[in-house]
Design a protein around this motif. Structure first.
Motif, mmCIF file in Angstrom:
data_model
loop_
_atom_site.group_PDB
_atom_site.id
_atom_site.type_symbol
_atom_site.label_atom_id
_atom_site.label_comp_id
_atom_site.label_asym_id
_atom_site.label_seq_id
_atom_site.Cartn_x
_atom_site.Cartn_y
_atom_site.Cartn_z
ATOM 1 N N ALA A 84 18.990 -19.253 -26.457
ATOM 2 C CA ALA A 84 18.171 -19.348 -27.669
ATOM 3 C C ALA A 84 16.722 -18.988 -27.346
ATOM 4 N N PRO A 85 16.027 -18.298 -28.247
ATOM 5 C CA PRO A 85 14.624 -17.947 -28.003
ATOM 6 C C PRO A 85 13.730 -19.180 -28.126
ATOM 7 N N PRO A 86 12.474 -19.079 -27.704
ATOM 8 C CA PRO A 86 11.549 -20.218 -27.836
ATOM 9 C C PRO A 86 11.408 -20.670 -29.289
ATOM 10 N N SER A 87 11.406 -21.978 -29.466
ATOM 11 C CA SER A 87 11.253 -22.545 -30.810
ATOM 12 C C SER A 87 9.810 -22.393 -31.291
ATOM 13 N N LYS A 88 9.657 -22.082 -32.568
ATOM 14 C CA LYS A 88 8.334 -21.965 -33.163
ATOM 15 C C LYS A 88 7.938 -23.298 -33.788
ATOM 16 N N ILE A 89 6.755 -23.766 -33.419
ATOM 17 C CA ILE A 89 6.248 -25.021 -33.980
ATOM 18 C C ILE A 89 5.536 -24.719 -35.297
ATOM 19 N N HIS A 90 5.896 -25.463 -36.309
ATOM 20 C CA HIS A 90 5.340 -25.241 -37.653
ATOM 21 C C HIS A 90 4.553 -26.465 -38.109
ATOM 22 N N PHE A 91 3.563 -26.192 -38.967
ATOM 23 C CA PHE A 91 2.812 -27.255 -39.648
ATOM 24 C C PHE A 91 2.899 -27.127 -41.163
ATOM 25 N N VAL A 92 3.447 -26.026 -41.634
ATOM 26 C CA VAL A 92 3.541 -25.771 -43.073
ATOM 27 C C VAL A 92 4.995 -25.510 -43.429
ATOM 28 N N ASP A 93 5.503 -26.275 -44.384
ATOM 29 C CA ASP A 93 6.861 -26.092 -44.888
ATOM 30 C C ASP A 93 6.795 -25.457 -46.272
ATOM 31 N N GLY A 97 4.872 -28.125 -48.174
ATOM 32 C CA GLY A 97 3.509 -27.719 -47.867
ATOM 33 C C GLY A 97 3.066 -28.154 -46.481
ATOM 34 N N PHE A 98 1.756 -28.425 -46.344
ATOM 35 C CA PHE A 98 1.184 -28.756 -45.041
ATOM 36 C C PHE A 98 1.657 -30.128 -44.567
ATOM 37 N N SER A 99 1.963 -30.220 -43.276
ATOM 38 C CA SER A 99 2.414 -31.479 -42.681
ATOM 39 C C SER A 99 1.544 -31.814 -41.480
ATOM 40 N N LEU A 100 1.109 -33.070 -41.406
ATOM 41 C CA LEU A 100 0.318 -33.503 -40.258
ATOM 42 C C LEU A 100 1.146 -33.573 -38.978
ATOM 43 N N ARG A 101 2.425 -33.796 -39.114
ATOM 44 C CA ARG A 101 3.295 -33.879 -37.947
ATOM 45 C C ARG A 101 3.968 -32.522 -37.726
ATOM 46 N N PRO A 102 3.834 -31.940 -36.529
ATOM 47 C CA PRO A 102 4.493 -30.652 -36.271
ATOM 48 C C PRO A 102 6.014 -30.791 -36.286
ATOM 49 N N PHE A 103 6.681 -29.701 -36.573
ATOM 50 C CA PHE A 103 8.143 -29.734 -36.637
ATOM 51 C C PHE A 103 8.699 -28.365 -36.270
ATOM 52 N N VAL A 104 9.977 -28.336 -35.983
ATOM 53 C CA VAL A 104 10.698 -27.087 -35.721
ATOM 54 C C VAL A 104 11.881 -27.015 -36.678
ATOM 55 N N TYR A 105 12.261 -25.795 -37.017
ATOM 56 C CA TYR A 105 13.436 -25.594 -37.844
ATOM 57 C C TYR A 105 14.680 -25.480 -36.965
ATOM 58 N N ASP A 106 15.801 -25.747 -37.571
ATOM 59 C CA ASP A 106 17.076 -25.547 -36.887
ATOM 60 C C ASP A 106 17.305 -24.043 -36.679
ATOM 61 N N PRO A 129 11.148 -33.114 -37.044
ATOM 62 C CA PRO A 129 9.775 -33.508 -36.678
ATOM 63 C C PRO A 129 9.674 -33.802 -35.170
ATOM 64 N N ILE A 130 8.513 -33.495 -34.622
ATOM 65 C CA ILE A 130 8.240 -33.726 -33.205
ATOM 66 C C ILE A 130 7.414 -35.003 -33.075
ATOM 67 N N GLY A 159 18.627 -31.773 -31.044
ATOM 68 C CA GLY A 159 17.807 -30.891 -31.857
ATOM 69 C C GLY A 159 17.276 -29.711 -31.059
ATOM 70 N N PRO A 160 16.890 -28.632 -31.738
ATOM 71 C CA PRO A 160 16.496 -27.387 -31.066
ATOM 72 C C PRO A 160 15.015 -27.328 -30.708
ATOM 73 N N LEU A 161 14.538 -28.217 -29.855
ATOM 74 C CA LEU A 161 13.153 -28.165 -29.400
ATOM 75 C C LEU A 161 13.128 -27.453 -28.045
ATOM 76 N N PHE A 162 13.004 -26.130 -28.060
ATOM 77 C CA PHE A 162 13.007 -25.324 -26.838
ATOM 78 C C PHE A 162 11.744 -24.467 -26.848
ATOM 79 N N LEU A 163 10.653 -25.010 -26.329
ATOM 80 C CA LEU A 163 9.366 -24.328 -26.412
ATOM 81 C C LEU A 163 9.331 -23.056 -25.579
ATOM 82 N N MET A 164 10.217 -22.934 -24.598
ATOM 83 C CA MET A 164 10.309 -21.716 -23.795
ATOM 84 C C MET A 164 11.714 -21.141 -23.795
#
Length: 388
Positions: A84-93, A97-106, A129-130, A159-164
């Motif tokens: 799997a490629p590196p997971s992208k960290i998001h702050f906006v859904d 909308g904007f979220s204070l807590r970062p998250f990754v999509y499946d 959520p992370i 969950g798919p938290l793979f930053l690299m």
């Protein structure tokens, strides 16, 4: 008016006098300072070396607390997220909308019907959520006590938290790189310890005693230097018994690096010994009845300790690169041991790199580590002679 002008002149005069006094105080500090203080003052002016020192400290702290810093375990497999490629960290859904807590999509795997290539696409219908200081996989911290607290992670176990990204078995590459730092970075430190012992001992005896002792040690150095380094490493590493445990192979490789790497330091120490053995303080120690070994260890070696520190600092990255090279070629550490060289074994195939370039992340950590040690060595080399 004249009174005002005279006051201004007195102010300037007192300011100039204060500046002169400050310069005099600074000069007095330099006159009474020890060589180590002068080295530190000059080293602080080398901004690149200071920054490199901070980065090196952070790398070793990462290796020291790798269990806590890693979001999972190095052998933990996520079978549905292989390569799997590196997971992208998001702050906006897009929905909330904007979220204070970062998250990754499946991530969902897709297969190209034409090329049959497997790729991953984000599934925005499910997000994770992370969290900081999250409870995850249980590990044994420093081998002393069990805990399951990680610096960051997901509350969902798979969950798919793979930053690299992940490797071909679905293992988190960031976790394996952090764990690999403990092996690769400690290899450089332990390897240089044995190199330091051999180089100081044999180089000191060669330069101080001279005669037949000097001839034998120098011919041994010439013999080792004349052999190509990498083929000699490969031959000695291949000679290690195959039934050895990973710890035995680890220590065996350290001895191999030390046996080959002590020659440069020994040459430097010998040259310093030749110039110092006829000095007055050496003759005074000899007349006082001090033994040859005491004169070498207590009087001669400390007199050029700054140069030894510089040589050691520049030798550590060479040792790290040696372990990485042997492990990359399959002659050093082997899986399930996790080191940066072992991780790079999966990056040998160009076709694999074309599809999964994130497998080269361990090489980036190796390059940064070697560069930081070289920058630190340059700063120490300039500070080693603080009187210039």
């Amino acid at each position: 008016m004249n009174a005002i002008i005279s006051k201004i002149r007195r102010g300037f005069g007192s300011g100039a006098g204060a500046g002169i006094n400050d310069n005099n105080e600074e000069q007095e500090q330099y006159k009474v300072a020890s060589q180590w203080q002068l080295m530190w003052w000059k080293f602080k002016k080398h901004k690149m070396a200071m920054a490199a020192g901070v980065v090196i400290i952070l790398l070793y702290l990462m290796a020291l607390f790798c269990e806590f810093l890693s979001p999972t375990l190095p052998l933990e497999r996520y079978t549905q997220y292989k390569n799997a490629p590196p997971s992208k960290i998001h702050f906006v859904d897009k929905d909330t909308g904007f979220s204070l807590r970062p998250f990754v999509y499946d991530m969902k795997q897709q297969i190209d019907k034409t090329t049959f290539r497997r790729t991953f696409q984000e599934d925005t219908s499910k997000k994770f959520p992370i969290y900081l200081f999250v409870r995850g996989e249980t590990y044994k911290f420093w081998g002393l006590f069990e805990t399951n607290v990680h610096l960051f992670g997901l509350k969902e176990a798979k969950g798919p938290l793979f930053l690299m990204g992940t490797d071909d078995l679905g293992r988190d590459l960031l976790t394996r790189i952090i764990y690999g730092a403990r092996i690769s970075l400690s290899f450089g430190l332990l390897g240089i310890v044995f190199t330091l012992i051999l180089g100081l001992l044999l180089g000191g005896l060669s330069g101080y005693l001279g005669g037949i002792t000097d001839t034998i040690i120098q011919r041994l150095i010439d013999l080792l230097i004349s052999k190509p380094t990498i083929p000699l490493w490969m031959a000695l590493a291949a000679a290690l018994p195959k039934d050895w445990t990973p710890l035995q192979i680890y220590l065996g490789m350290i001895l191999i690096m030390s046996i080959i790497g002590w020659t440069g330091l020994a040459r430097v120490v010998r040259g310093k010994m030749l110039s110092l053995r006829e000095e007055d303080f050496t003759m005074a120690a000899r007349l006082a009845g001090a033994s040859n070994m005491r004169i070498i260890t207590k009087h001669l070696l400390p007199s050029f300790a700054s140069y030894i520190i510089v040589n050691v600092t520049l030798s550590i990255p060479a040792t790290i690169l040696g372990e990485t090279s042997l492990s990359f070629l399959g002659l050093g550490l082997q899986a399930p041991v996790v080191s940066w060289g072992v991780l790079l074994q999966s990056a040998q195939n160009l076709e694999t790199l074309a599809h999964h370039p994130w497998l080269l992340w361990p090489a980036a950590f190796i390059v940064v580590t070697v560069l930081m040690f070289n920058f630190l060595g340059d700063g120490l080399r300039d500070a080693a002679d603080p009187y210039k």
